[in-house]
Design a protein around this motif. Structure first.
Motif, PDB file in Angstrom:
ATOM      1  N   PHE A   1       0.847  -1.188   0.000  1.00 40.14           N
ATOM      2  CA  PHE A   1       0.000   0.000   0.000  1.00 40.14           C
ATOM      3  C   PHE A   1       0.882   1.236   0.000  1.00 40.14           C
ATOM      4  O   PHE A   1       1.793   1.374   0.818  1.00 40.14           O
ATOM      5  N   LYS A   2       0.606   2.116  -0.959  1.00 43.05           N
ATOM      6  CA  LYS A   2       1.274   3.430  -1.002  1.00 43.05           C
ATOM      7  C   LYS A   2       0.200   4.475  -1.243  1.00 43.05           C
ATOM      8  O   LYS A   2      -0.790   4.202  -1.925  1.00 43.05           O
ATOM      9  N   LEU A   3       0.437   5.678  -0.737  1.00 43.39           N
ATOM     10  CA  LEU A   3      -0.516   6.757  -0.982  1.00 43.39           C
ATOM     11  C   LEU A   3      -0.366   7.313  -2.391  1.00 43.39           C
ATOM     12  O   LEU A   3       0.746   7.396  -2.920  1.00 43.39           O
ATOM     13  N   SER A   4      -1.480   7.712  -2.980  1.00 41.38           N
ATOM     14  CA  SER A   4      -1.455   8.394  -4.277  1.00 41.38           C
ATOM     15  C   SER A   4      -1.052   9.856  -4.066  1.00 41.38           C
ATOM     16  O   SER A   4      -1.039  10.364  -2.943  1.00 41.38           O
ATOM     17  N   GLN A   5      -0.745  10.538  -5.153  1.00 42.31           N
ATOM     18  CA  GLN A   5      -0.414  11.967  -5.075  1.00 42.31           C
ATOM     19  C   GLN A   5      -1.565  12.751  -4.442  1.00 42.31           C
ATOM     20  O   GLN A   5      -1.358  13.676  -3.665  1.00 42.31           O
ATOM     21  N   GLU A   6      -2.792  12.355  -4.788  1.00 38.36           N
ATOM     22  CA  GLU A   6      -3.978  13.018  -4.248  1.00 38.36           C
ATOM     23  C   GLU A   6      -4.032  12.840  -2.724  1.00 38.36           C
ATOM     24  O   GLU A   6      -4.294  13.775  -1.969  1.00 38.36           O
ATOM     25  N   ASP A   7      -3.763  11.601  -2.270  1.00 38.82           N
ATOM     26  CA  ASP A   7      -3.810  11.305  -0.829  1.00 38.82           C
ATOM     27  C   ASP A   7      -2.744  12.071  -0.051  1.00 38.82           C
ATOM     28  O   ASP A   7      -2.945  12.432   1.110  1.00 38.82           O
ATOM     29  N   LEU A   8      -1.592  12.307  -0.706  1.00 41.48           N
ATOM     30  CA  LEU A   8      -0.487  12.973  -0.012  1.00 41.48           C
ATOM     31  C   LEU A   8      -0.839  14.411   0.375  1.00 41.48           C
ATOM     32  O   LEU A   8      -0.217  14.984   1.263  1.00 41.48           O
ATOM     33  N   LYS A   9      -1.852  14.971  -0.280  1.00 39.61           N
ATOM     34  CA  LYS A   9      -2.293  16.320   0.099  1.00 39.61           C
ATOM     35  C   LYS A   9      -2.957  16.293   1.479  1.00 39.61           C
ATOM     36  O   LYS A   9      -2.884  17.252   2.233  1.00 39.61           O
ATOM     37  N   VAL A  10      -3.604  15.171   1.787  1.00 40.94           N
ATOM     38  CA  VAL A  10      -4.293  15.031   3.077  1.00 40.94           C
ATOM     39  C   VAL A  10      -3.312  14.601   4.166  1.00 40.94           C
ATOM     40  O   VAL A  10      -3.390  15.049   5.310  1.00 40.94           O
ATOM     41  N   TRP A  11      -2.393  13.714   3.806  1.00 44.41           N
ATOM     42  CA  TRP A  11      -1.424  13.180   4.786  1.00 44.41           C
ATOM     43  C   TRP A  11      -0.051  13.186   4.114  1.00 44.41           C
ATOM     44  O   TRP A  11       0.318  12.223   3.446  1.00 44.41           O
ATOM     45  N   PRO A  12       0.713  14.268   4.261  1.00 46.12           N
ATOM     46  CA  PRO A  12       1.906  14.478   3.429  1.00 46.12           C
ATOM     47  C   PRO A  12       3.142  13.708   3.899  1.00 46.12           C
ATOM     48  O   PRO A  12       4.194  14.289   4.160  1.00 46.12           O
ATOM     49  N   HIS A  13       3.011  12.403   4.030  1.00 48.19           N
ATOM     50  CA  HIS A  13       4.137  11.561   4.474  1.00 48.19           C
ATOM     51  C   HIS A  13       4.221  10.344   3.553  1.00 48.19           C
ATOM     52  O   HIS A  13       3.284   9.549   3.496  1.00 48.19           O
ATOM     53  N   SER A  14       5.335  10.186   2.864  1.00 47.16           N
ATOM     54  CA  SER A  14       5.493   9.032   1.972  1.00 47.16           C
ATOM     55  C   SER A  14       5.966   7.823   2.761  1.00 47.16           C
ATOM     56  O   SER A  14       6.850   7.922   3.614  1.00 47.16           O
ATOM     57  N   PHE A  15       5.357   6.674   2.467  1.00 50.01           N
ATOM     58  CA  PHE A  15       5.736   5.433   3.146  1.00 50.01           C
ATOM     59  C   PHE A  15       5.449   4.266   2.209  1.00 50.01           C
ATOM     60  O   PHE A  15       4.713   4.395   1.235  1.00 50.01           O
TER      61      PHE A  15
END
Length: 304
Positions: free
Chosen positions: A123-137
């Motif tokens: 599971f990785k966040l999309s670019q859109e999701d990173l706006k809500v939770w700005p942490h890559s993992f």
């Protein structure tokens, strides 16, 4: 189908199917006929059955199987928060997103692979999701079923960000029970707990075992790594072993709350109990490049 989830001689033991909404599910089977079903909707285990086909997890008859709604039952993964704080949805977003099969996961060690079938999800966040939770993992999940029918979930969360982030976590396990009034939980005696029915006030468990006669919503702190759930009527015991997960959530909504939940039957509280391996009181903080591992092993024993 050439997924690594279906490698080698396990090809007949791992199957990828689609649910009614066209979402992939991985079905694991061991040589004796026990099975587990994992949905790519949330990386959620939806079914865990014994070799006699008996379902061990509860799923509500009113559960909604359509993203972005989380499925009410099975084992939802609560990340990066448990509960309802800040701008994120309740219990975080991992259980609501679509995961993928992880083609780059390392194989099992030879000494660990005996009779074990498993699936690897990512599971990785999309670019859109990173706006809500700005942490890559990167969140890697391995779900495995042993020759004995034990269900194991190993989560590895790596910070691929350039700054630290913190999270809380729970495997929100819905056990299927015969009758909640016939169930007791052992392994929590003398522990402190936060009671969500009293604004997270801190209490100390006084009983020898936890039994149920009204709504319970607690986070037991710094528990031992083995908890047992005894189902007197079904003469079976669930054993929960955990690692990297210091806390234990115990939840049953009882009658009044059941009636307020659209995806939960009015009387279904009698047939379920959530007992979660979790890390809640002290959030996990990962520096850039660091990885955290949380492991849960569920087994069931029949008593005479």
């Amino acid at each position: 189908m050439n997924h690594s989830a279906v490698a080698g001689d396990r090809r007949e033991a791992v199957e990828v199917t689609k649910d009614r909404n066209g979402i992939d599910q991985v079905v694991l089977r061991n040589p004796r006929g026990a099975s587990a079903q994992v949905s790519l909707h949330g990386g959620q285990v939806l079914s865990w059955k014994t070799d006699r086909g008996e379902e061990l997890l509860f799923t509500s008859s009113k559960a909604i199987f359509k993203p972005p709604t989380a499925v009410r039952g099975g084992i939802p993964i609560c990340f990066p928060q448990f509960g309802n704080r800040g701008s994120l949805e309740q219990h975080g977003f991992a259980r609501n997103k679509i995961w993928v099969i992880d083609d780059n996961a390392p194989p099992l060690h030879a000494n660990d692979s005996d009779g074990k079938t498993y699936a690897d999800l990512l599971f990785k966040l999309s670019q859109e999701d990173l706006k809500v939770w700005p942490h890559s993992f990167e969140f890697r999940l391995r779900v495995s079923l042993t020759a004995d029918g034990y269900l194991t979930m190993i989560s590895r969360i790596r910070n691929i960000n350039c700054k630290p982030f913190s999270f809380s976590f729970a495997y929100h396990t819905y056990f299927s029970v015969s009758d909640i009034s016939e169930v007791r939980v052992e392994g929590l005696e003398t522990l402190d707990y936060l009671d969500n029915l009293y604004q997270r006030e801190r209490f100390t468990e006084q009983g020898d075992a936890l039994t149920f006669e009204s709504e319970v919503d607690r986070v037991y702190l710094s528990s031992s790594d083995v908890i047992a759930v005894y189902d007197h009527e079904k003469k079976r015991t669930f054993v929960i072993r955990k690692d990297g997960l210091p806390d234990v959530v115990v939840w049953n909504p009882w009658e009044k709350k059941s009636k307020s939940m659209v995806d939960f039957g009015d009387e279904e509280y009698k047939q379920m109990l959530c007992v979660d391996g979790a890390a809640i009181e002290k959030p996990i903080t990962l520096k850039p490049g660091e990885e955290w591992t949380g492991r849960l092993e569920l087994s069931v024993m029949l008593s005479t």
